[in-house]
Design an enzyme around this catalytic site. Structure first.
Site, short mmCIF file in Angstrom:
data_model
loop_
_atom_site.label_atom_id
_atom_site.label_comp_id
_atom_site.label_asym_id
_atom_site.label_seq_id
_atom_site.Cartn_x
_atom_site.Cartn_y
_atom_site.Cartn_z
N HIS A 33 39.03 -2.15 -9.04
CA HIS A 33 38.21 -2.80 -8.02
C HIS A 33 39.09 -3.82 -7.30
O HIS A 33 39.59 -4.76 -7.93
CB HIS A 33 37.03 -3.53 -8.65
CG HIS A 33 35.91 -2.65 -9.09
ND1 HIS A 33 36.05 -1.68 -10.03
CD2 HIS A 33 34.59 -2.63 -8.70
CE1 HIS A 33 34.88 -1.08 -10.22
NE2 HIS A 33 33.99 -1.63 -9.42
N GLU B 278 37.42 -7.15 -2.95
CA GLU B 278 36.03 -6.89 -2.58
C GLU B 278 35.41 -8.14 -1.94
O GLU B 278 34.51 -8.78 -2.49
CB GLU B 278 35.23 -6.45 -3.81
CG GLU B 278 33.87 -5.88 -3.50
CD GLU B 278 33.13 -5.39 -4.72
OE1 GLU B 278 31.95 -5.05 -4.57
OE2 GLU B 278 33.72 -5.34 -5.82
#
Length: 434
Positions: free
Chosen positions: A225, A228
């Protein structure tokens, strides 16, 4: 849609179907021969003289959802995100995990998500699993149980997720061992525990190098990830790419989100995309969740969609997928594990049209390759006859409606496409049945 009269046994022709060509936007009109649960032949339309007909309707391969969070799913009724922000989501999930995530609770919600996805026509899923030791061990046990129970219906892959600083020291080695023990993928978020994707954390490059070493020592793929947020200072993607290049990383590496890339200056964007391509990194975008969370300020209309640079990445030759991400949890209040909704939303949000080109591959062939599933994501002779059939004859018709009348074939036979009832989770999420 009235289901074609599919024979209960034996082979048959599925006549007059439109299937994706090259590019995927082009639809070829064909007859498909189904034998022993697989596609035995693809012939020009009219070659077959008997068998059920789609009347020119579309047939797609079953979908591949390469970025989900099945362990978090469907907790919204008991743990809503009261302000809709990323930090609000983090706080709500952390509190819910501490209060409720027994193996029974996780198993029931996880299985509910699988039932939704299966009914909608998904055949493979990669799910991120919150891996905070020691609790993460129970989540991976549940994952392994459900992976075995759903084998033959959904190909399931697991990925760890935790802040990158959790990979330091003995705990990091134990976490990587846990992932390897379950045949999983090593994943993490490029922020520290308790922080957001606001800037590059101190010591990040050393920790990242350590994370790569953990994966390499165990022969693990990686799925991260990344960036973000809308903070351009949170530009960890170039560091990840340079690290993969320097280490000559030999396994698959996918990054998700990279929201802030779209707000960088053009020179930074171009240099970053070149690095990503050189490193052999694949990208998955989560358009529904990113649009929901990013640029959210109370009583203010968002100015930015939060979606990464799909057009530019694809044009540079970077493989790009789109996926469902979170469903009915504090990171995304909506969703139903339905890849038709994901593709339709991605086309509309990121203007993946005029021409549509190969963008349909983002929910089929491309994520299948990322997951290492050679029999998924395409319609060709020899692969399982796992198909989703539509009354829609053209991509425009497909994209204009929700396609609630689709038919799903698994091994050439229709399945029940009724999604599970939300009432099945009432006792877990605190809804009074009365």
């Amino acid at each position: 849609m009235t289901a074609p009269a599919i024979p209960a046994s034996g082979g048959y022709w599925l006549r007059d179907a439109r299937i994706p060509g090259t590019p995927a936007e082009r639809l070829d009109r064909v007859d498909l021969r189904i034998e022993r649960g697989r596609i035995a032949a693809i012939a020009p339309v009219g070659a077959a003289t008997d068998g059920p007909s789609l009347d020119g309707g579309m047939a797609l391969p079953c979908f591949v959802d390469v970025h989900t969070h099945l362990d978090k799913g469907h907790i919204w009724p008991r743990s809503p995100n009261t302000d809709g922000t990323f930090r609000g989501a983090l706080s709500a999930v952390m509190a819910d995990r501490e209060a409720h995530w027994s193996e029974e609770d996780t198993r029931a919600r996880f299985a509910f998500g699988l039932r939704c996805a299966y009914a909608h026509g998904t055949a493979a899923i990669r799910t991120h699993l919150d891996t905070y030791l020691p609790h993460g061990r129970s989540t991976w046990r549940v994952f392994a149980e459900l992976r075995d129970a759903w084998a033959g219906r959904i190909d399931l892959q697991g990925v760890s997720i935790c802040p990158i600083d959790r990979l330091a020291g003995e705990d990091g080695a134990a976490l990587a061992d846990l992932v390897a023990e379950h045949g999983g993928v090593l994943g993490f978020v490029t922020r520290f525990a308790g922080g957001g994707h606001d800037a590059i954390p101190p010591g990040f490059e050393e920790l990242l190098d350590h994370a790569f070493a953990l994966a390499e020592a165990r022969g693990l793929d990686m799925d991260l990830h990344v960036d973000e947020s809308g903070a351009t200072a949170a530009a960890t993607l170039p560091i990840i790419a340079r690290t993969a290049i320097r280490r000559r990383f030999q396994h698959r590496l996918q990054v998700g989100h990279i929201c802030s890339l779209s707000l960088q200056p053009d020179a930074v964007i171009n240099a970053t995309i070149r690095l990503v391509r050189e490193a052999g990194i694949t990208v998955v975008s989560l358009p529904m969740c990113n649009m929901y969370l990013q640029d959210r300020t109370p009583s203010r209309t968002p100015r930015w969609r939060g979606v990464t640079l799909l057009h530019e990445l694809a044009a540079a030759g970077v493989p790009v997928s789109v996926a469902s991400d979170n469903c009915r949890d504090p990171f995304y209040a909506y969703g139903d594990h339905d890849m038709v909704e994901v593709l339709q939303s991605a086309v509309r949000i990121a203007q993946l049209d005029h021409p549509l080109g190969d963008w349909p591959d983002t929910v089929t062939a491309t994520p299948a390759a990322v997951m290492g599933l050679p029999e998924r994501g395409a319609i060709r002779v020899g692969v399982p006859a796992d198909l989703v059939l539509f009354r829609a004859r053209l991509w425009h018709e497909f994209l204009a409606r929700g396609q609630s009348d689709r038919i799903v074939l698994r091994g050439g036979r229709p399945i029940d496409t009724t999604p599970p009832d939300y009432r099945d989770l009432d006792a877990l999420v605190g809804i009074d049945a009365g």
